[in-house]
Design a protein around this motif. Structure first.
Motif, PDB file in Angstrom:
ATOM      1  N   THR A  90      33.821  49.681  46.602  1.00  0.00           N
ATOM      2  CA  THR A  90      33.600  50.604  45.798  1.00  0.00           C
ATOM      3  C   THR A  90      33.808  50.646  44.339  1.00  0.00           C
ATOM      4  OG1 THR A  90      35.978  51.549  46.046  1.00  0.00           O
ATOM      5  CG2 THR A  90      34.150  52.087  47.717  1.00  0.00           C
ATOM      6  N   ASN A  91      34.681  49.433  43.921  1.00  0.00           N
ATOM      7  CA  ASN A  91      34.810  49.187  42.391  1.00  0.00           C
ATOM      8  C   ASN A  91      34.067  47.985  41.808  1.00  0.00           C
ATOM      9  OD1 ASN A  91      36.678  51.448  41.672  1.00  0.00           O
ATOM     10  ND2 ASN A  91      37.891  50.335  43.364  1.00  0.00           N
ATOM     11  N   LYS A  92      33.757  47.876  40.625  1.00  0.00           N
ATOM     12  CA  LYS A  92      33.135  46.930  39.822  1.00  0.00           C
ATOM     13  C   LYS A  92      33.841  45.734  39.680  1.00  0.00           C
ATOM     14  CE  LYS A  92      29.787  46.321  36.145  1.00  0.00           C
ATOM     15  NZ  LYS A  92      29.268  47.017  34.928  1.00  0.00           N
ATOM     16  N   ARG A 129      34.847  40.997  34.441  1.00  0.00           N
ATOM     17  CA  ARG A 129      34.580  39.537  33.792  1.00  0.00           C
ATOM     18  C   ARG A 129      35.678  38.762  33.464  1.00  0.00           C
ATOM     19  NH1 ARG A 129      29.700  39.003  29.286  1.00  0.00           N
ATOM     20  NH2 ARG A 129      29.795  37.062  29.036  1.00  0.00           N
TER      21      ARG A 129
END
Length: 113
Positions: free
Chosen positions: A70-72, A75
């Motif tokens: 559910t989360n991104k 980087r």
């Protein structure tokens, strides 16, 4: 000779565009181009912070898989890698440090990241 449209109505020969139209030169700019590679994933700190913020009303334990779904992912470094092998080495290093679901993703100008 007389031309008709799809409804059977006659069309004037002048409206058919019988004159010569010069082709426009198109500029050869691609829609997007490659700008390097980035490494993304879920850091141990990100997972620990999410686990600390987690409050269960049902008494269920924190589920990392649901969190990652559910989360991104974040980087790993700000600077893009020019060489794919360098990004793969960095990915392997991050996996040894405990990062989860680490991926090497291409960066392209003109496309959504």
């Amino acid at each position: 000779m007389q031309f008709v449209n799809i409804h059977g109505q006659p069309i004037a020969a002048g409206s058919l565009g019988g004159g010569h139209v010069a082709a426009k030169k198109s500029k050869a700019t691609p829609d997007s181009y490659h700008k390097g590679w980035k490494v993304v994933g879920f850091s141990p700190e990100q997972l620990a912070e999410a686990r600390a913020k987690y409050v269960s009303t049902d008494g269920k334990p924190f589920d990392e898989v649901t969190f990652m779904r559910t989360n991104k992912p974040v980087r790993a470094s700000k600077k893009p890698y020019v060489i794919h092998d360098a990004a793969e080495l960095f990915k392997a290093m991050l996996e040894r440090q405990g990062w989860k679901v680490v991926q090497v993703v291409p960066i392209a100008k003109g496309k959504a990241e």
